[in-house]
Design a protein around this motif. Sequence first.
Motif, short mmCIF file in Angstrom:
data_model
loop_
_atom_site.label_atom_id
_atom_site.label_comp_id
_atom_site.label_asym_id
_atom_site.label_seq_id
_atom_site.Cartn_x
_atom_site.Cartn_y
_atom_site.Cartn_z
N ARG A 1 0.84 -1.21 0.00
CA ARG A 1 0.00 0.00 0.00
C ARG A 1 0.86 1.25 0.00
NH1 ARG A 1 -3.24 -3.27 3.51
NH2 ARG A 1 -2.24 -2.37 5.35
N CYS A 2 1.98 1.19 0.72
CA CYS A 2 2.92 2.32 0.75
C CYS A 2 3.48 2.57 -0.65
CB CYS A 2 4.04 2.03 1.74
SG CYS A 2 5.26 3.36 1.90
N SER A 3 3.78 1.49 -1.38
CA SER A 3 4.30 1.63 -2.74
C SER A 3 3.29 2.28 -3.67
CB SER A 3 4.68 0.24 -3.30
OG SER A 3 5.73 -0.33 -2.56
N GLU B 1 0.08 6.86 2.75
CA GLU B 1 1.01 7.38 3.77
C GLU B 1 1.32 6.31 4.80
OE1 GLU B 1 1.31 11.01 7.06
OE2 GLU B 1 -0.34 10.97 5.59
N GLU B 2 2.58 6.18 5.18
CA GLU B 2 3.02 5.17 6.14
C GLU B 2 3.96 5.82 7.14
OE1 GLU B 2 3.45 2.38 8.42
OE2 GLU B 2 2.33 1.69 6.65
N LYS B 3 3.62 5.72 8.43
CA LYS B 3 4.43 6.33 9.48
C LYS B 3 5.72 5.56 9.76
CE LYS B 3 0.46 8.36 11.90
NZ LYS B 3 -0.29 8.41 13.17
N SER B 4 5.67 4.27 9.62
CA SER B 4 6.83 3.43 9.97
C SER B 4 7.94 3.55 8.94
CB SER B 4 6.40 1.96 10.09
OG SER B 4 7.52 1.12 10.18
N ARG C 1 8.46 1.80 5.10
CA ARG C 1 8.81 2.59 3.90
C ARG C 1 10.06 2.02 3.23
NH1 ARG C 1 7.57 6.94 7.41
NH2 ARG C 1 9.78 7.49 7.62
N ARG C 2 11.02 1.58 4.05
CA ARG C 2 12.23 1.01 3.47
C ARG C 2 11.94 -0.32 2.76
NH1 ARG C 2 14.17 2.85 8.48
NH2 ARG C 2 14.15 0.75 9.38
N ILE C 3 11.10 -1.15 3.39
CA ILE C 3 10.73 -2.42 2.78
C ILE C 3 9.96 -2.19 1.48
CG2 ILE C 3 9.25 -4.47 3.08
CD1 ILE C 3 10.03 -4.29 6.11
N SER C 4 9.11 -1.18 1.48
CA SER C 4 8.36 -0.83 0.28
C SER C 4 9.30 -0.47 -0.87
CB SER C 4 7.42 0.34 0.57
OG SER C 4 6.77 0.78 -0.60
N ALA C 5 10.37 0.28 -0.54
CA ALA C 5 11.34 0.69 -1.56
C ALA C 5 12.15 -0.50 -2.07
CB ALA C 5 12.27 1.76 -0.99
#
Length: 322
Positions: A257-259, A263-266, A270-274
């Motif tokens: 969902r972040c990808s 919006e993602e606070k964690s 966000r790093r895993i999404s990237a």
Amino acid sequence: MTDLFKKTVAYRILSGDKIRGSLSHAYMVVCQDAVALPEYLKAVAKTIVCADESSFCGECRSCTLIDKGIYTDVTFYPKTEGGKILVADADEMIAQSYVKPFEGDKRVFVFCGAENMLAQSQNKILKTLEEPPQGVYVILGTTNENAILSTVKSRVKKLSVPDFSEEEIFDYLVGRFPEKDEKELSRAAAFADGKIGSALSYVEKGGDNSAVEALVLDMLENMKNSKDVLDYTVKIDKTNVREFLICLKKTLARAARCSCGKEEKSGAIRRISAIYGTAACLAVINRINACERALYFNGNVTMIADGILLGVLEEKYKWKKL
């Protein structure tokens, strides 16, 4: 728990049979939640026996004694908690089916964990399932219908109990644990994977799955190659594998969902999404679903853990090349 069961299509089918006066002489209740299954089977037995015209009252003598497992005309197998259904149990059921009820006009025999019945036991009860004595009802409860012989399944009416929504489980937990913090209950509902039993286990452990969450995040961020897989699989065993798979799915779903721009606070998410991107996250989730089915059929935990972690690496690098 039975209030949730009453909302299912399975129970509406059973209730409709009672209203029409066409109760089947044999039902098979299929439910992947082994913790909740005994309660659902009691609800089915009470529905058959209770004088209520469409359901069960939960307050009469028969309902009260069935809840306690001591109603004379309802027999539960196995006889001991955590035990297995024996050939002797099948023999006893057949013999007792010809004994007239003591308190009413119905005799009910309930087999919980029917997937553990030997083929010999299942074959023994075929005739009773097909042509039971007057007023005799047989209920089979199973978490794995594939372990039930086709000859047995052809003689019973199937009632499938689905997984419940996160919202339904949360409402159930709030009602059962009014003293608990709602944030803890919300997390329990989120990690229940649709199963009341998993939610209850989470609450009983104090809502602490921080070790599993940390393991999932560390693995997704830092596992680079197949040599790293062993470092993580040794930390996964039968005590935490289900929680690990649920946590992994939910973490990847958040990353996907972040990808897509949510919006993602964690920072970790966000790093895993990237690292993975939407496609890889969804592909791994599909692999996890397959692994959960293997676990459901008593698959080897180590092999499942190896398979899913190698799958994480495969999808991670496959989608990077596209």
